[in-house]
Design an enzyme around this catalytic site. Structure first.
Site, short mmCIF file in Angstrom:
data_model
loop_
_atom_site.label_atom_id
_atom_site.label_comp_id
_atom_site.label_asym_id
_atom_site.label_seq_id
_atom_site.Cartn_x
_atom_site.Cartn_y
_atom_site.Cartn_z
N ASP A 132 39.68 3.38 -43.25
CA ASP A 132 39.81 3.76 -41.61
C ASP A 132 39.19 3.11 -40.66
OD1 ASP A 132 37.05 4.17 -42.40
OD2 ASP A 132 37.62 6.46 -41.53
N LYS A 188 19.40 3.72 -14.86
CA LYS A 188 20.42 4.47 -16.36
C LYS A 188 20.23 2.99 -16.24
CE LYS A 188 22.73 7.52 -13.37
NZ LYS A 188 24.78 7.74 -12.43
N ASP A 192 36.65 2.79 -35.59
CA ASP A 192 36.72 3.65 -36.76
C ASP A 192 37.51 4.92 -36.39
OD1 ASP A 192 35.68 5.09 -39.02
OD2 ASP A 192 34.16 5.41 -38.02
#
Length: 358
Positions: free
Chosen positions: A232, A282, A337
């Site tokens: 996949d 951040k 994926d």
């Protein structure tokens, strides 16, 4: 690999010294199929190149067969280093509309020659590729209720077909598919592989064996290193380069990895006890993640037990416990994926991913 070896053995036939004559250059061009003369010193340092066009222009200016080539040498010829990857060399050839590029080392010694006719032909590889296609695809429900995940379509064809076509471009032509959930649909669709111009064999798992367990059922055991990929994973990776990297590093197992970035949603306060010692707004965390593509040496199969469940991380840990080398292959190519419905939608909408199988 035969074509590459042929180039490495024969490129020296194109060498001429700077004091050679035009007649000698013509003879050189006629005797080789390279359509280029490599002009170098006795020590092998490149002085430049010559083509039949350069020679014709020299003759039009009044030079004859006994004239020196000194005045017609193309001294600013495009050259490339040994470590430059094939894809970039091809891009340079296309951009500059040339079909030959000398290869040089750090001291500008000629060490090889790239030829368009040779570099654009991928060498055939005897190595097999194992595709893990037995998963139930629970995260992709309801799409996988009646269709195995690797058979779901991306850009108009099954994910497995994208993988096989990409590998074919790298010279692979023998595939082994490990199947379980709705495996009969996969086998019915691909058969023995003749429709795709390849050979396909099957490992039929009676129970789910994980991302590595099915390798315990390989029969015969491969004689050479081989590629393993999840069924996949849609990617533009160069499987052949992964295999070559694995061989160069003398590894028992190699894992393709990608850099994953995650940005913290808040500003981070750095403390030492109760003291504030800094701030980071951040911050971005970077880590390597498993890309689901591997190169394995046959010796890696010795840590598996037939019909026993095993995942790839466990396989790598067992290999490490035997003091055998495990290495990471950093990849930068497009990769997805296809594990969730959003991933499937993204794969079908992305123009980049549509180019993967070409």
């Amino acid at each position: 690999m035969e074509n590459t070896a042929k180039i490495e053995l024969n490129w020296r036939q194109a060498l001429l010294l700077p004091n050679a004559t035009i007649g000698q250059a013509i003879h050189n061009l006629n005797e080789t199929s390279f359509r280029i003369v490599l002009v170098a010193t006795e020590a092998g340092v490149i002085e430049g190149t010559l083509s039949d066009g350069d020679i014709r222009r020299g003759i039009l200016k009044g030079l004859d067969l006994n004239s020196s080539i000194t005045s017609i040498i193309r001294r600013k010829a495009l050259v490339v280093p040994q470590e430059m990857k094939r894809d970039l060399v091809i891009q340079l050839m296309l951009a500059n509309k040339i079909q030959q590029i000398p290869i040089v080392d750090d001291q500008h010694h000629i060490v090889g020659l790239h030829l368009w006719d040779e570099i654009t032909v991928r060498p055939k590889r005897p190595n097999i590729m194992v595709i893990m296609a037995g998963g139930m695809g629970k995260r992709l429900l309801p799409y996988t209720e009646i269709c195995p995940k690797p058979l779901l379509h991306v850009a108009g064809k099954p994910m497995l077909e994208h993988i096989i076509e990409r590998a074919k471009l790298e010279g692979f032509n023998h595939f082994v598919m490990a199947i379980h959930y709705l495996g009969e649909m996969i086998e019915s669709h691909f058969g023995d592989g003749k429709s795709l111009g390849v050979k396909i064999d099957y490992i039929r798992e009676k129970i789910p064996l994980g991302t590595a367990g099915a390798l315990s059922l390989l029969d015969p055991i491969p004689e050479a290193p081989f590629i393993v990929t999840n069924g996949d994973v849609i990617t533009d990776i160069r499987y052949g380069e992964l295999l070559d990297f694995h061989a160069r590093h003398g590894a028992a197992s190699t894992m393709a990895v990608r850099i994953h970035e995650w940005q913290h949603p808040f500003g981070v306060v750095q403390t030492n006890g109760v003291e504030i010692v800094g701030f980071e707004e951040k911050p971005i965390a970077r880590s390597h993640i498993n890309a689901g593509i591997y190169a394995l040496d046959p010796v890696a199969l010795s840590v598996l037990t037939a019909h026993e469940h095993c995942d790839m991380p466990t396989l790598f840990e067992r290999i490490q416990n035997k003091n055998q080398r495990t290495v990471a292959y950093p990849m930068h190519e497009p990769w997805l994926d296809v594990g969730r419905p959003d991933d499937l939608l993204a794969a079908n909408k992305s123009n980049n991913l549509l180019e993967i199988s070409k």
